[in-house]
Design a protein around this motif. Structure first.
Motif, PDB file in Angstrom:
ATOM      1  N   LYS A 191       0.915  -1.295  -0.163  1.00 19.67           N
ATOM      2  CA  LYS A 191       0.169   0.186  -0.027  1.00 19.67           C
ATOM      3  C   LYS A 191       0.893   1.178  -0.066  1.00 19.67           C
ATOM      4  N   PRO A 192       0.136   2.417  -0.171  1.00 20.22           N
ATOM      5  CA  PRO A 192       1.049   3.732  -0.380  1.00 20.22           C
ATOM      6  C   PRO A 192       1.786   3.875   1.097  1.00 20.22           C
ATOM      7  N   HIS A 193       2.750   4.474   1.355  1.00 23.73           N
ATOM      8  CA  HIS A 193       3.823   4.988   0.514  1.00 23.73           C
ATOM      9  C   HIS A 193       5.249   4.384   0.480  1.00 23.73           C
ATOM     10  N   THR A 194       5.063   3.011   0.951  1.00 18.17           N
ATOM     11  CA  THR A 194       6.392   2.457   1.233  1.00 18.17           C
ATOM     12  C   THR A 194       6.102   0.816   0.729  1.00 18.17           C
ATOM     13  N   VAL A 195       7.167   0.121   0.272  1.00 18.11           N
ATOM     14  CA  VAL A 195       7.001  -1.152  -0.312  1.00 18.11           C
ATOM     15  C   VAL A 195       6.684  -2.304   0.961  1.00 18.11           C
ATOM     16  N   ASP A 196       7.157  -1.824   1.953  1.00 14.57           N
ATOM     17  CA  ASP A 196       6.894  -2.965   3.305  1.00 14.57           C
ATOM     18  C   ASP A 196       5.597  -2.706   3.779  1.00 14.57           C
ATOM     19  N   ASN A 197       4.679  -1.824   3.338  1.00 14.95           N
ATOM     20  CA  ASN A 197       3.455  -1.592   3.976  1.00 14.95           C
ATOM     21  C   ASN A 197       2.506  -2.369   3.295  1.00 14.95           C
ATOM     22  N   THR A 198       2.813  -3.679   3.622  1.00 16.09           N
ATOM     23  CA  THR A 198       1.987  -4.901   2.680  1.00 16.09           C
ATOM     24  C   THR A 198       0.982  -5.181   3.320  1.00 16.09           C
ATOM     25  N   ALA A 199      -0.035  -5.817   2.698  1.00 16.32           N
ATOM     26  CA  ALA A 199      -1.319  -6.418   3.266  1.00 16.32           C
ATOM     27  C   ALA A 199      -1.643  -7.515   2.053  1.00 16.32           C
ATOM     28  N   THR A 200      -2.601  -8.472   2.714  1.00 22.57           N
ATOM     29  CA  THR A 200      -2.918  -9.466   1.867  1.00 22.57           C
ATOM     30  C   THR A 200      -4.038  -9.056   1.188  1.00 22.57           C
ATOM     31  N   ILE A 201      -4.415  -9.594   0.133  1.00 20.90           N
ATOM     32  CA  ILE A 201      -5.303  -9.116  -0.755  1.00 20.90           C
ATOM     33  C   ILE A 201      -7.013  -8.998  -0.200  1.00 20.90           C
ATOM     34  N   SER A 202      -7.185  -9.710   0.976  1.00 19.94           N
ATOM     35  CA  SER A 202      -8.438  -9.762   1.550  1.00 19.94           C
ATOM     36  C   SER A 202      -8.654  -8.199   2.099  1.00 19.94           C
ATOM     37  N   GLU A 203      -7.458  -7.875   2.601  1.00 23.65           N
ATOM     38  CA  GLU A 203      -7.409  -6.461   3.340  1.00 23.65           C
ATOM     39  C   GLU A 203      -7.705  -5.362   2.418  1.00 23.65           C
ATOM     40  N   VAL A 204      -7.314  -5.521   1.184  1.00 26.73           N
ATOM     41  CA  VAL A 204      -7.437  -4.186   0.190  1.00 26.73           C
ATOM     42  C   VAL A 204      -8.439  -4.361  -0.614  1.00 26.73           C
ATOM     43  N   LYS A 205      -8.924  -5.476  -0.910  1.00 28.39           N
ATOM     44  CA  LYS A 205      -9.785  -5.499  -2.063  1.00 28.39           C
ATOM     45  C   LYS A 205     -10.906  -4.769  -2.173  1.00 28.39           C
ATOM     46  N   GLY A 206     -11.063  -4.177  -3.240  1.00 32.75           N
ATOM     47  CA  GLY A 206     -12.300  -3.094  -3.394  1.00 32.75           C
ATOM     48  C   GLY A 206     -12.040  -2.007  -3.560  1.00 32.75           C
ATOM     49  N   THR A 207     -10.633  -1.723  -3.486  1.00 36.30           N
ATOM     50  CA  THR A 207     -10.094  -0.317  -3.407  1.00 36.30           C
ATOM     51  C   THR A 207     -10.212   0.114  -4.871  1.00 36.30           C
ATOM     52  N   LYS A 208     -10.688   1.431  -5.281  1.00 33.95           N
ATOM     53  CA  LYS A 208     -10.867   1.865  -6.543  1.00 33.95           C
ATOM     54  C   LYS A 208      -9.596   2.198  -7.254  1.00 33.95           C
ATOM     55  N   VAL A 209      -9.545   1.683  -8.586  1.00 34.23           N
ATOM     56  CA  VAL A 209      -8.091   2.090  -9.275  1.00 34.23           C
ATOM     57  C   VAL A 209      -8.424   2.555 -10.464  1.00 34.23           C
ATOM     58  N   ASP A 210      -7.718   3.780 -10.729  1.00 33.40           N
ATOM     59  CA  ASP A 210      -7.795   4.805 -11.971  1.00 33.40           C
ATOM     60  C   ASP A 210      -6.978   4.097 -13.096  1.00 33.40           C
ATOM     61  N   GLN A 211      -5.719   3.619 -12.646  1.00 36.82           N
ATOM     62  CA  GLN A 211      -5.011   3.099 -13.553  1.00 36.82           C
ATOM     63  C   GLN A 211      -4.274   1.812 -13.374  1.00 36.82           C
ATOM     64  N   VAL A 212      -3.998   0.943 -14.202  1.00 35.09           N
ATOM     65  CA  VAL A 212      -3.116  -0.401 -13.955  1.00 35.09           C
ATOM     66  C   VAL A 212      -2.144  -0.273 -14.836  1.00 35.09           C
ATOM     67  N   PHE A 213      -0.859  -0.430 -14.176  1.00 32.60           N
ATOM     68  CA  PHE A 213       0.143  -0.447 -15.233  1.00 32.60           C
ATOM     69  C   PHE A 213       0.963  -1.878 -14.791  1.00 32.60           C
ATOM     70  N   ILE A 214       1.040  -2.634 -16.213  1.00 30.42           N
ATOM     71  CA  ILE A 214       1.855  -3.783 -16.154  1.00 30.42           C
ATOM     72  C   ILE A 214       3.098  -3.649 -16.867  1.00 30.42           C
ATOM     73  N   GLY A 215       4.295  -3.997 -16.199  1.00 27.51           N
ATOM     74  CA  GLY A 215       5.593  -3.545 -16.927  1.00 27.51           C
ATOM     75  C   GLY A 215       6.650  -3.701 -15.951  1.00 27.51           C
ATOM     76  N   THR A 216       7.687  -2.934 -16.214  1.00 29.03           N
ATOM     77  CA  THR A 216       8.965  -2.602 -15.463  1.00 29.03           C
ATOM     78  C   THR A 216       9.844  -3.767 -15.528  1.00 29.03           C
ATOM     79  N   CYS A 217      10.946  -3.472 -14.868  1.00 28.99           N
ATOM     80  CA  CYS A 217      11.983  -4.587 -14.978  1.00 28.99           C
ATOM     81  C   CYS A 217      11.593  -5.586 -13.897  1.00 28.99           C
ATOM     82  N   THR A 218      10.427  -5.272 -12.994  1.00 32.92           N
ATOM     83  CA  THR A 218       9.981  -6.218 -12.205  1.00 32.92           C
ATOM     84  C   THR A 218       9.279  -7.140 -12.954  1.00 32.92           C
TER      85      THR A 218
END
Ligand code: SF4
Length: 417
Positions: A271-298
């Motif tokens: 979750k914003p704004h740090t990479v270690d601010n993690t949650a499993t999907i059940s905790e955040v599902k339903g959050t509105k998304v304006d843009q999905v970005f698939i790519g990068t070196c990851t």
């Protein structure tokens, strides 16, 4: 005493019996820069007054971060890098030729190599068994000129992987889970060495994803042994001759061992704004998304295009959610076209971006508007990372990103696919 993989590589390179904490000077197999760090590195190199590069054929300048250039200043930086490559005989990877870390995997990195780059995600090549790390421009400039650099030999954490990932739980979920567990500074200057019986189910593209994000826990390197999967990958790149088996000693001494049971992992989100601010999907599902970005070196590899296409095939993105896809190299674009993945994604409403970093660093191709939320497969979600401090960035796997593009809200891919 047995050695970890990082210790073995540095011992071999330096022809010394190294141990954690030693300061060593090691030959460098490859040194790289990209177009945001390259101009400074080149100026630093020129300031050293050295007549030539130590190893021009192994000095690589990538133009991938702002490619094609969105503004005059960056265009002039690119011109400067091209001229330097011409004048000094360095390798140039120009606009459209792919993200530096993906190209390092496809063309250059070998098991047992020492690789330094003026980019923190140089660690990605650890997926192929290389000791690969990001350094500051001054250090990389010195490596350009001298063909060597100094390291403090890192202590190693062993990440023992057991079990097997469930469908639509991916390598990205492994590394997000790990970073969430140990924290963004949980492995500062450590080597993260991955192993265990779970390794056999992770092909090299997955290992590259995991190694890529080792630095998000502060690690100096994220490193995998090279095995038959490594040989298979290098063979697929026409580089079987570059393969050799490298692994830690059976009695290697680790500072810490962390167990991850792949069977138990869930789709995981940062979750914003740090990479270690993690949650499993059940905790955040339903959050509105304006843009999905698939790519990068990851997560811009062919396997990501396939996964996204498998989930999106025959469906449409949510009309309120933009879907941006940036394959990480031309090889991936061509294979994605050949396999029909790109067509599937376009038919699902995706915008296909040229091979490069795209919107990852926030200079172009997907800058967020105020208050907008992006679900990204990249490796960083820091405030302002995608060009707007008023935007929110969540990080996920490609499976979660693709499923969320359909619904317009963060979605468990196991519920859509
Ligand atoms: Fe850096 Fe993003 Fe480019 Fe990777 S894709 S090298 S993280 S800007």
């Amino acid at each position: 005493m047995g050695k970890t993989l990082a210790e073995k590589i540095l011992s071999e390179k330096t022809k010394q019996d190294v141990k954690p904490g030693d300061i060593v000077v090691s030959p460098v197999d490859w040194a790289l820069v990209q177009d945001t760090t390259g101009p400074l590195t080149v100026r630093e190199f020129l300031g050293l007054g050295l007549p030539k590069l130590a190893n021009p054929a192994h000095t690589i300048l990538f133009i991938d971060h702002a490619a094609p250039s969105p503004q005059k200043q960056l265009s002039c930086d690119h011109t400067f890098l091209r001229k330097f490559a011409r004048d000094y005989g360095a390798v140039l990877s120009d606009v459209g030729e792919g993200v530096c870390h993906q190209i390092m995997a496809e063309k250059y990195a070998r098991p047992g190599d020492v690789i330094v780059g003026a980019d923190s995600h140089t660690v990605t090549a650890g997926g192929l068994g290389a000791f690969a790390t990001g350094m500051g421009s001054s250090d990389v400039a010195a490596a350009f000129g001298l063909g060597k650099t100094w390291f403090r030999v890192p202590e190693t954490f062993f990440i023992r992987l057991t079990g097997r990932l469930q469908k639509y739980v991916t390598a990205k979920d492994i590394i997000l889970h790990l970073i969430g567990s140990i924290g963004a500074d949980g492995a500062t200057y450590k080597a993260l060495e991955f192993g265990g019986e779970g390794l056999s189910s992770l092909p090299v593209p997955d290992r590259l994803t995991i190694a890529n994000m080792a630095v998000e826990a502060g690690a100096k390197v994220g490193i995998f042994p090279s095995d038959d999967a490594t040989l298979e990958y290098l063979t697929s790149q026409g580089r079987a001759a570059d393969h050799r088996y490298v692994a830690a000693d059976a009695d290697a001494r680790y500072e810490r061992t962390i167990e991850i049971d792949l069977n138990k992992l869930q789709p995981t989100i940062a979750k914003p704004h740090t990479v270690d601010n993690t949650a499993t999907i059940s905790e955040v599902k339903g959050t509105k998304v304006d843009q999905v970005f698939i790519g990068t070196c990851t997560n811009g590899r062919l396997e990501d295009l396939k996964l996204a296409a498998d989930i999106l095939r025959g469906k449409r993105r949510n009309p309120a959610t933009r879907l941006l896809v940036a394959p990480a190299s031309p090889q991936i674009v061509l294979a994605g076209m050949r396999m029909g993945y790109i067509q599937d994604l376009v038919q699902a409403g995706a915008t296909i971006l040229p091979p490069g970093c795209a919107g990852c660093l926030g200079v172009h191709q997907g800058v967020l508007g105020d208050g907008e939320t992006c679900l990204s497969t990249a490796n960083r979600n820091f405030l302002g990372r995608m060009g707007n401090p008023e935007g929110l960035i969540f990080l996920s796997s490609t499976a979660t990103a693709a499923a969320s593009a359909i619904t317009g809200v963060i979605t468990d891919p196991r519920e859509v696919a």
